[in-house]
Design a protein around this motif. Sequence first.
Motif, PDB file in Angstrom:
ATOM      1  N   CYS A  36     -50.150  12.973 -65.136  1.00  0.00           N
ATOM      2  CA  CYS A  36     -51.219  13.296 -66.083  1.00  0.00           C
ATOM      3  C   CYS A  36     -51.103  12.371 -67.287  1.00  0.00           C
ATOM      4  O   CYS A  36     -50.005  12.140 -67.801  1.00  0.00           O
ATOM      5  N   GLU A  37     -52.253  11.844 -67.723  1.00  0.00           N
ATOM      6  CA  GLU A  37     -52.263  10.930 -68.866  1.00  0.00           C
ATOM      7  C   GLU A  37     -52.376  11.648 -70.205  1.00  0.00           C
ATOM      8  O   GLU A  37     -52.409  11.005 -71.254  1.00  0.00           O
ATOM      9  N   GLY A  38     -52.431  12.974 -70.182  1.00  0.00           N
ATOM     10  CA  GLY A  38     -52.509  13.733 -71.417  1.00  0.00           C
ATOM     11  C   GLY A  38     -53.908  13.745 -72.001  1.00  0.00           C
ATOM     12  O   GLY A  38     -54.582  12.722 -72.013  1.00  0.00           O
ATOM     13  N   SER A  39     -54.333  14.896 -72.445  1.00  0.00           N
ATOM     14  CA  SER A  39     -55.675  15.085 -73.007  1.00  0.00           C
ATOM     15  C   SER A  39     -55.571  15.255 -74.517  1.00  0.00           C
ATOM     16  O   SER A  39     -54.460  15.380 -75.043  1.00  0.00           O
ATOM     17  N   PRO A  40     -56.709  15.299 -75.223  1.00  0.00           N
ATOM     18  CA  PRO A  40     -56.633  15.548 -76.670  1.00  0.00           C
ATOM     19  C   PRO A  40     -55.899  16.853 -77.004  1.00  0.00           C
ATOM     20  O   PRO A  40     -55.163  16.910 -77.984  1.00  0.00           O
ATOM     21  N   HIS A  90     -60.352  20.382 -71.565  1.00  0.00           N
ATOM     22  CA  HIS A  90     -61.300  19.408 -72.102  1.00  0.00           C
ATOM     23  C   HIS A  90     -62.746  19.749 -71.721  1.00  0.00           C
ATOM     24  O   HIS A  90     -63.662  19.591 -72.523  1.00  0.00           O
ATOM     25  N   ASP A  91     -62.947  20.215 -70.490  1.00  0.00           N
ATOM     26  CA  ASP A  91     -64.301  20.492 -69.989  1.00  0.00           C
ATOM     27  C   ASP A  91     -64.848  21.859 -70.382  1.00  0.00           C
ATOM     28  O   ASP A  91     -66.045  22.104 -70.235  1.00  0.00           O
ATOM     29  N   ALA A  92     -64.015  22.764 -70.888  1.00  0.00           N
ATOM     30  CA  ALA A  92     -64.458  24.138 -71.170  1.00  0.00           C
ATOM     31  C   ALA A  92     -65.689  24.202 -72.077  1.00  0.00           C
ATOM     32  O   ALA A  92     -66.663  24.895 -71.740  1.00  0.00           O
ATOM     33  N   PRO A  93     -65.737  23.521 -73.225  1.00  0.00           N
ATOM     34  CA  PRO A  93     -66.943  23.608 -74.074  1.00  0.00           C
ATOM     35  C   PRO A  93     -68.187  23.041 -73.379  1.00  0.00           C
ATOM     36  O   PRO A  93     -69.284  23.585 -73.521  1.00  0.00           O
TER      37      PRO A  93
END
Length: 102
Positions: A36-40, A90-93
């Motif tokens: 995983c490249e890590g998310s905000p 990340h995709d929830a909103p």
Amino acid sequence: MPVSAAKQKAYPGGSLKSRLWDDIKAWVRMRSGDRCEGSPAFPECQAANGAPHPVTGSIVVLTVAHIHHDLRRNGPADLRHWCQRCHNKHDAPFRLANRRGR
């Protein structure tokens, strides 16, 4: 989450199964080292594909994420290799807005 047939047309080559999209996914996997490249939300995430996630314990399945939610943007700065935790957070909103019809 499966991608609808209608949205698949927006991917390079017009399908998730296109040769171009396969090449893009392979490049992202190579760049990430299959981690995983890590998310905000979780920038330090380095969960390894196929291994138990260090936080959730679930088996990691890395997927290619469009960080801008624009399927036409497929450059290196637009795509990330993310675990389920990073991708879903990340995709929830975006998903919530879609459910509300925005």
